[in-house]
Design a protein around this motif. Structure first.
Motif, PDB file in Angstrom:
ATOM      1  N   UNK A   1       0.838  -1.202   0.000  1.00 13.87           N
ATOM      2  CA  UNK A   1       0.000   0.000   0.000  1.00 13.87           C
ATOM      3  C   UNK A   1       0.873   1.253   0.000  1.00 13.87           C
ATOM      4  N   UNK A   2       0.338   2.355  -0.513  1.00 21.10           N
ATOM      5  CA  UNK A   2       1.120   3.588  -0.510  1.00 21.10           C
ATOM      6  C   UNK A   2       0.222   4.820  -0.474  1.00 21.10           C
ATOM      7  N   UNK A   3       0.821   5.935  -0.111  1.00 22.40           N
ATOM      8  CA  UNK A   3       0.147   7.230   0.013  1.00 22.40           C
ATOM      9  C   UNK A   3       0.651   8.150  -1.100  1.00 22.40           C
TER      10      UNK A   3
ATOM     11  N   UNK B   1      -5.548  13.375   1.895  1.00 20.17           N
ATOM     12  CA  UNK B   1      -4.861  12.086   1.815  1.00 20.17           C
ATOM     13  C   UNK B   1      -5.316  11.350   0.571  1.00 20.17           C
ATOM     14  N   UNK B   2      -4.487  10.434   0.105  1.00 20.86           N
ATOM     15  CA  UNK B   2      -4.821   9.602  -1.052  1.00 20.86           C
ATOM     16  C   UNK B   2      -4.140   8.257  -0.824  1.00 20.86           C
ATOM     17  N   UNK B   3      -4.857   7.391  -0.127  1.00 19.12           N
ATOM     18  CA  UNK B   3      -4.305   6.117   0.320  1.00 19.12           C
ATOM     19  C   UNK B   3      -4.705   4.983  -0.628  1.00 19.12           C
ATOM     20  N   UNK B   4      -3.720   4.386  -1.272  1.00 17.06           N
ATOM     21  CA  UNK B   4      -3.965   3.312  -2.236  1.00 17.06           C
ATOM     22  C   UNK B   4      -3.784   1.961  -1.549  1.00 17.06           C
ATOM     23  N   UNK B   5      -4.786   1.105  -1.677  1.00 12.87           N
ATOM     24  CA  UNK B   5      -4.753  -0.218  -1.069  1.00 12.87           C
ATOM     25  C   UNK B   5      -4.597  -1.295  -2.136  1.00 12.87           C
ATOM     26  N   UNK B   6      -3.551  -2.072  -1.999  1.00 14.59           N
ATOM     27  CA  UNK B   6      -3.306  -3.201  -2.897  1.00 14.59           C
ATOM     28  C   UNK B   6      -3.399  -4.533  -2.153  1.00 14.59           C
ATOM     29  N   UNK B   7      -3.794  -4.469  -0.878  1.00 14.18           N
ATOM     30  CA  UNK B   7      -3.850  -5.691  -0.071  1.00 14.18           C
ATOM     31  C   UNK B   7      -5.275  -6.225   0.079  1.00 14.18           C
TER      32      UNK B   7
END
Length: 262
Positions: free
Chosen positions: A43-45, A122-128
């Motif tokens: 995950x990343x911001x 914020x812009x939190x990307x979830x790949x999990x």
């Protein structure tokens, strides 16, 4: 073609604590079965925010430093409008890691350009989780005032549903406009994700089992090509301005697809 998904939820003080913990994965154990902890490091911001600071503290500090009124922020004020940005799983399966990041950065840029870069909290990307998605917080702050109603009224929400897919297409991502659902903003995140999972299953019924996608005016199954050809004739006869809801041919329901496969 895949659909662009952009769904908004208003966030007040009572909502932001949970949103921060979920987005930043601030927990030792969790009940969300969609999360795969072994992948959370992916995950990343996309903003340069201090990730150790809570959303509530960050947003309140930002508003207090820039508002024109000396009045305190109302306790029931909408501090942030959180957007979930995503598409279907098959769309992301065609993208590389770099292209997936570019997809989310492009969507974020749309909101930055239209609603102010400083307002992107914020812009939190979830790949999990099962399908990549972004939780993006937009502070509804303009002209020194905090107002979600002023920034995102009904007409503006409709405009976003029209313009965002076009913007994404202009930047190289082939996406259709998602269905405009006025009730979408009232759904919880869990309900929304459940709906997206249902759409994935529905697409699988079509791709893997050949379930019919469309029904004509006589309730007979037809192909996508037949549907499009009939709709073009319909448009030519009544004009391009005609409302698609007046066209009697329709997409098959989820249950009709299931029954056909059975």
């Amino acid at each position: 073609m895949s659909y662009m998904v952009a769904r908004m939820q208003k966030m007040k003080t009572g909502n932001l604590g949970g949103a921060y913990k979920h987005n930043e994965r601030v927990f030792e154990t969790h009940s969300n079965k969609d999360i795969d902890p072994s992948r959370s490091h992916l995950n990343y911001e996309l903003t340069d925010r201090d990730r150790s600071v809570s959303y509530e503290r960050q947003i309140k500090d930002y508003v207090n430093e820039n508002k024109i009124s000396n009045r305190a922020i109302r306790k029931d004020a909408v501090l942030c409008d959180e957007w979930i940005i995503t598409s279907d799983k098959s769309f992301f399966e065609k993208l590389s890691e770099e292209e997936t990041r570019e997809f989310f950065e492009t969507a974020k840029n749309y909101f930055s350009e239209n609603y102010g870069e400083d307002n992107i909290a914020y812009a939190s990307v979830h790949l999990d989780e099962s399908t990549p998605h972004m939780h993006m917080g937009v502070v509804p702050f303009q002209d020194g005032k905090l107002s979600s109603k002023a920034m995102f009224d009904k007409e503006e929400l409709k405009k976003i549903q029209e313009d965002l897919p076009k913007y994404m297409n202009e930047h190289g991502f082939e996406l259709e406009r998602g269905e405009l659902n006025s009730e979408a903003k009232h759904k919880t995140v869990a309900e929304f994700k459940q709906e997206m999972a249902g759409k994935e299953i529905e697409k699988q019924l079509v791709l893997e089992y050949g379930a019919p996608e469309y029904v004509n005016h006589q309730e007979e199954f037809v192909t996508k090509e037949e549907y499009q050809e009939a709709y073009e004739v319909f448009q030519n006869e009544l004009g391009a301005w005609v409302d698609k809801s007046d066209f009697s041919w329709r997409e098959t329901t989820f249950q009709e697809k299931i029954d056909w496969v059975k």
